[in-house]
Design a protein around this motif. Structure first.
Motif, PDB file in Angstrom:
ATOM      1  N   VAL A 110     -25.109  20.203  17.726  1.00 52.74           N
ATOM      2  CA  VAL A 110     -24.039  20.602  16.810  1.00 52.74           C
ATOM      3  C   VAL A 110     -22.790  19.805  17.178  1.00 52.74           C
ATOM      4  O   VAL A 110     -22.133  20.099  18.172  1.00 52.74           O
ATOM      5  CB  VAL A 110     -23.755  22.111  16.908  1.00 52.74           C
ATOM      6  CG1 VAL A 110     -22.701  22.505  15.877  1.00 52.74           C
ATOM      7  CG2 VAL A 110     -25.027  22.901  16.693  1.00 52.74           C
ATOM      8  N   ARG A 111     -22.486  18.807  16.412  1.00 48.86           N
ATOM      9  CA  ARG A 111     -21.375  17.933  16.735  1.00 48.86           C
ATOM     10  C   ARG A 111     -20.044  18.653  16.569  1.00 48.86           C
ATOM     11  O   ARG A 111     -19.938  19.632  15.836  1.00 48.86           O
ATOM     12  CB  ARG A 111     -21.398  16.687  15.839  1.00 48.86           C
ATOM     13  CG  ARG A 111     -22.646  15.840  16.024  1.00 48.86           C
ATOM     14  CD  ARG A 111     -22.779  15.356  17.453  1.00 48.86           C
ATOM     15  NE  ARG A 111     -23.947  14.503  17.644  1.00 48.86           N
ATOM     16  CZ  ARG A 111     -24.332  14.046  18.805  1.00 48.86           C
ATOM     17  NH1 ARG A 111     -23.666  14.369  19.897  1.00 48.86           N
ATOM     18  NH2 ARG A 111     -25.404  13.282  18.897  1.00 48.86           N
ATOM     19  N   ALA A 112     -19.040  18.125  17.241  1.00 50.23           N
ATOM     20  CA  ALA A 112     -17.711  18.738  17.160  1.00 50.23           C
ATOM     21  C   ALA A 112     -17.151  18.686  15.746  1.00 50.23           C
ATOM     22  O   ALA A 112     -16.248  19.451  15.406  1.00 50.23           O
ATOM     23  CB  ALA A 112     -16.767  18.034  18.130  1.00 50.23           C
ATOM     24  N   PHE A 113     -17.691  17.794  14.911  1.00 56.14           N
ATOM     25  CA  PHE A 113     -17.232  17.741  13.529  1.00 56.14           C
ATOM     26  C   PHE A 113     -17.453  19.078  12.822  1.00 56.14           C
ATOM     27  O   PHE A 113     -16.709  19.436  11.905  1.00 56.14           O
ATOM     28  CB  PHE A 113     -17.965  16.627  12.764  1.00 56.14           C
ATOM     29  CG  PHE A 113     -17.424  15.257  13.046  1.00 56.14           C
ATOM     30  CD1 PHE A 113     -16.151  14.905  12.637  1.00 56.14           C
ATOM     31  CD2 PHE A 113     -18.187  14.331  13.730  1.00 56.14           C
ATOM     32  CE1 PHE A 113     -15.648  13.636  12.893  1.00 56.14           C
ATOM     33  CE2 PHE A 113     -17.696  13.064  13.998  1.00 56.14           C
ATOM     34  CZ  PHE A 113     -16.427  12.711  13.584  1.00 56.14           C
ATOM     35  N   ALA A 114     -18.496  19.818  13.237  1.00 58.17           N
ATOM     36  CA  ALA A 114     -18.737  21.128  12.630  1.00 58.17           C
ATOM     37  C   ALA A 114     -17.574  22.068  12.914  1.00 58.17           C
ATOM     38  O   ALA A 114     -17.137  22.832  12.037  1.00 58.17           O
ATOM     39  CB  ALA A 114     -20.043  21.725  13.153  1.00 58.17           C
ATOM     40  N   LEU A 115     -17.049  22.017  14.134  1.00 63.18           N
ATOM     41  CA  LEU A 115     -15.926  22.866  14.505  1.00 63.18           C
ATOM     42  C   LEU A 115     -14.652  22.429  13.782  1.00 63.18           C
ATOM     43  O   LEU A 115     -13.905  23.263  13.249  1.00 63.18           O
ATOM     44  CB  LEU A 115     -15.721  22.805  16.022  1.00 63.18           C
ATOM     45  CG  LEU A 115     -14.650  23.709  16.621  1.00 63.18           C
ATOM     46  CD1 LEU A 115     -14.935  25.165  16.314  1.00 63.18           C
ATOM     47  CD2 LEU A 115     -14.574  23.498  18.123  1.00 63.18           C
ATOM     48  N   LEU A 116     -14.422  21.131  13.742  1.00 66.36           N
ATOM     49  CA  LEU A 116     -13.247  20.623  13.035  1.00 66.36           C
ATOM     50  C   LEU A 116     -13.324  20.955  11.546  1.00 66.36           C
ATOM     51  O   LEU A 116     -12.333  21.389  10.943  1.00 66.36           O
ATOM     52  CB  LEU A 116     -13.141  19.113  13.229  1.00 66.36           C
ATOM     53  CG  LEU A 116     -12.913  18.614  14.658  1.00 66.36           C
ATOM     54  CD1 LEU A 116     -12.876  17.099  14.678  1.00 66.36           C
ATOM     55  CD2 LEU A 116     -11.636  19.179  15.222  1.00 66.36           C
ATOM     56  N   GLY A 117     -14.501  20.747  10.975  1.00 68.00           N
ATOM     57  CA  GLY A 117     -14.672  21.049   9.553  1.00 68.00           C
ATOM     58  C   GLY A 117     -14.455  22.515   9.250  1.00 68.00           C
ATOM     59  O   GLY A 117     -13.864  22.869   8.222  1.00 68.00           O
ATOM     60  N   ALA A 118     -14.927  23.386  10.141  1.00 72.92           N
ATOM     61  CA  ALA A 118     -14.748  24.817   9.939  1.00 72.92           C
ATOM     62  C   ALA A 118     -13.266  25.188   9.950  1.00 72.92           C
ATOM     63  O   ALA A 118     -12.801  25.964   9.101  1.00 72.92           O
ATOM     64  CB  ALA A 118     -15.494  25.606  11.017  1.00 72.92           C
TER      65      ALA A 118
END
Length: 260
Positions: A110-118
């Motif tokens: 789960v890339r950090a982009f998922a957290l940023l996108g959220a």
């Protein structure tokens, strides 16, 4: 004997993990009453206070027969976006990076982009929800007309949201700590409030100042929203200014952002 590379995680697994991240971030976001107040409640409260001033509810010939409160509904909408993008989001993202959460996530499927996108999605939705609340209260409490050019209004609204979230991402990108993010966010916050018309609506500014402000993202957005609210399609020049700022700031944020 060569060791085979591990197979990438299935797309469905990654999607499920991203949804889990979004749900987790949503729960954390809803536990922050301060952010929710400043994004969802404060713009409506400010508009209501202004609407209770009797002279603000009287038609003004200098405004083409409109009332001051009619001008302040789009301003309050922009204020909610500025609160979300410049005050609420940067400290959260910078805090994740400062604590090493983004770096650790970059080593997982789960890339950090998922957290940023959220985070970007949550603050964007909160800003749009606040815009809906401001519009509803303005209509019910003070008889402010709903936007008579809804599609143009929605286009200007979405461009403004994208711009402020890009600005918030840039603040996060250039800030090493949450303290720095808060300081930079505050420095940018007040000029953005001014250009959006919080203290003086853009439409009532002196001509020279208004022409200058219209080249800023929220000055242009304020004009575009006002035109759409009055029933006209927003001037493409105003929409272009907001879109150009969004693109430039997004590129700058992408190039300067660091995971750790």
């Amino acid at each position: 004997m060569a060791t085979a590379n591990p197979a990438p995680a299935p797309r469905t697994a990654l999607s499920g993990a991203s949804v889990a991240v979004l749900k987790s971030e949503t729960r954390l976001f809803l536990r922050e009453p301060g952010s929710l107040f400043w994004i969802m409640v404060f713009p409506t409260v400010l508009m209501t206070i202004l609407g209770l001033i009797p002279s603000f509810r009287d038609p003004d010939d200098a405004l083409g027969g409109r009332r001051v409160i009619d001008l302040y509904v789009p301003v309050a909408v922009l204020l909610a976006m500025i609160m979300a993008g410049l005050q609420a989001m940067p400290p959260v993202l910078t805090g994740y990076r400062e604590r090493g959460i983004l770096r650790r996530m970059s080593t997982t499927p789960v890339r950090a982009f998922a957290l940023l996108g959220a985070q970007i999605a949550l603050h964007g939705v909160a800003a749009l929800g606040s815009a809906l609340l401001v519009t509803a209260v303005g209509r019910i409490a003070f008889g402010v007309r709903l936007p008579r050019q809804p599609f143009g209004y929605l286009l200007a609204l979405l461009l403004a949201v994208a711009c402020v979230l890009a600005l918030g991402a840039l603040v996060c990108a250039v800030s090493r700590t949450t303290r720095i993010a808060g300081a930079i966010g505050s420095v940018v916050f007040f000029p953005m409030m001014f250009t959006a018309g919080v203290w003086v609506p853009v439409q009532t500014m002196p001509d020279t100042l208004r022409h200058i402000v219209q080249f800023t993202p929220f000055g242009a957005a304020s004009q575009a929203l006002d035109q759409a609210a009055a029933g006209d399609w927003p001037n493409w020049a105003y929409l272009g200014v907001v879109a150009l700022w969004t693109a430039l700031v997004a590129v700058a944020a992408t190039r300067t952002f660091r995971w750790e």
